[in-house]
Scaffold this motif. Sequence first.
Motif, short mmCIF file in Angstrom:
data_model
loop_
_atom_site.label_atom_id
_atom_site.label_comp_id
_atom_site.label_asym_id
_atom_site.label_seq_id
_atom_site.Cartn_x
_atom_site.Cartn_y
_atom_site.Cartn_z
N GLN A 67 1.10 4.02 -3.03
CA GLN A 67 0.80 5.42 -2.72
C GLN A 67 1.90 6.33 -3.26
OE1 GLN A 67 -0.10 6.16 1.42
NE2 GLN A 67 0.06 8.37 1.20
N LYS A 68 3.15 5.89 -3.11
CA LYS A 68 4.26 6.70 -3.63
C LYS A 68 4.24 6.74 -5.15
CE LYS A 68 9.12 7.72 -3.19
NZ LYS A 68 10.31 7.66 -2.32
N LYS A 103 0.83 -1.21 0.00
CA LYS A 103 0.00 0.00 0.00
C LYS A 103 0.86 1.26 0.00
CE LYS A 103 -3.81 2.21 2.52
NZ LYS A 103 -4.72 2.11 3.71
N GLU A 104 1.92 1.26 0.78
CA GLU A 104 2.82 2.41 0.88
C GLU A 104 3.54 2.65 -0.46
OE1 GLU A 104 6.63 3.89 3.63
OE2 GLU A 104 5.68 1.94 4.00
N ASP A 131 1.61 6.59 -6.95
CA ASP A 131 0.51 7.50 -7.28
C ASP A 131 0.94 8.96 -7.12
OD1 ASP A 131 -2.30 8.08 -7.88
OD2 ASP A 131 -2.44 8.68 -5.78
N GLU A 132 1.65 9.26 -6.05
CA GLU A 132 2.11 10.63 -5.79
C GLU A 132 3.05 11.13 -6.89
OE1 GLU A 132 3.90 10.36 -1.97
OE2 GLU A 132 1.98 10.31 -0.87
#
Length: 369
Positions: free
Chosen positions: A242-243, A238-239, A245-246
Motif C-alpha cells: 500500500q505504501k 499488504k501494508e 502504491d501511495e
Amino acid sequence: MKPIRVLFVVPNLRVCNGVATYTMNYFRNMNKEKIKIDFLLLNSIPTPYYDEIRQAGSNIKVLPPLKDGILKYLKALDSIFDCDEKYDIIHCNVINAGALILKYAKKNGIKVRILHSHATKSAEKKIKEIRNNIIAPITKHYSTDFFSCSKLAGDYLFGKSYYHIVNNAIDESKYIFDNHKREIVRNKFNIDKNFVVGTVGRFAPQKNPLFLVEIFFELKKKCNNAKLLWVGSGFMEKEVKQKVDELNLNNDVLFLGDRSDVQDLYQAMDVFLLPSIYEGLPLVGIEAQCSGLPMIVSDTVTTEMKITDLVTFLSIKEPVKRWVEAIMVYVNNPMRINTEKDICNSGYSIKNEAKKLERKYKILVDKNK
C-alpha cells in the motif's frame, strides 16, 4: 552403530525464513549414517522442504495449535517423545513454546536438551516480548545446553552462562558471483539496464520494511533507473504494498515472494539493504557477502556478520538521505568480488561446520550416557 537421533524444533519451514534455512543447511550436510534428524514444527506452512526431508528418510511432526486445547497439545508432546525409538537430542530453536516442549522432553527421558538463541530480542510486539521474557527462564531451566548463532544473541538470552556458538553456515559454492547467471536473471526480470537494490526477509516489524520503502523512494530521486527486488512474505506485506502504491513505486518494486532460487537473485543485485531493528546473525548477510554483494546494514546487526569489506553499517536513526548516500557510492562504481576464501576462513562453510556440530552432538550424548 545406530545414528544419534536428533529432533529439530523450529517455528516452521517457510522458504526464506532464516531459522528454517539454517536448519536445512545443517540437515543437508550432516552425515546421515551418524546423525538422524527429524523436525518438529509449531505450524505447517507449505514448502518444498517437506519432500526433500521425507525423501531423505526423515520425519516431519507438527504440533496442534494451542487454541485446540492444552490437553490435546500435551498429549501430542507425550506421543512424540514417548516412542519406541527415543530421541537422543532435542535441539530447540524457539523460546516461548520451548518451555513446554523441553519440559515434556525431560519428562520422557531425553537427556540432551539444547536451547538455541537466534535473536537479540524475544518478540516484535511488546506484549509478546513481555510474555516471552517471563517464559524464557522456564525454557532455560528445562534445557541442558545452550547454543547461539552469535555472541550478541548468546549474551542476550544466556547472559554469563556458557553457550556454544553454531555458525549460520552456508554452501558457499551456490552463492559465488557468476556474471553469466547475473545476465540471465536480469534479462528474465527485464532489469538488465537498471541499478538494482535488493533485500531478502519477512514483511515484519523486525525487518523495518516501511523504512526500506522510504529509502528507495528517496533513492529514485537521485537514481531514476533504480529498481528494488524484494524477496519474502509476511503479515505486513499488504501494508508495505500500500505504501509502495501511495508513493507511485509500483513499476519499480518487484515483489517476488518466497523463493527457492535466492542464490541466483543475489547475482542480479547491485546493493543489498538490511535496515533491521534487531537481528541475531542474519543468514542473508552471509549469503550476500558470499555473492560479493555490497551491503548497507543497520548497526543493530552484530558486527560478527562482517566477514568482508563489503558491509557498511548505518544507524536506523540516521536520516534516510544518509542511507541513500551510502547506496549511491555503488551507482557508478559497481563492485563484485570473489569472497569464497573469506567465507571458509571465517567459519561459515557448511561442510566444515556440519562436521563440527556432528562432533558436538556426539560429545553431549556420550557425556549423558
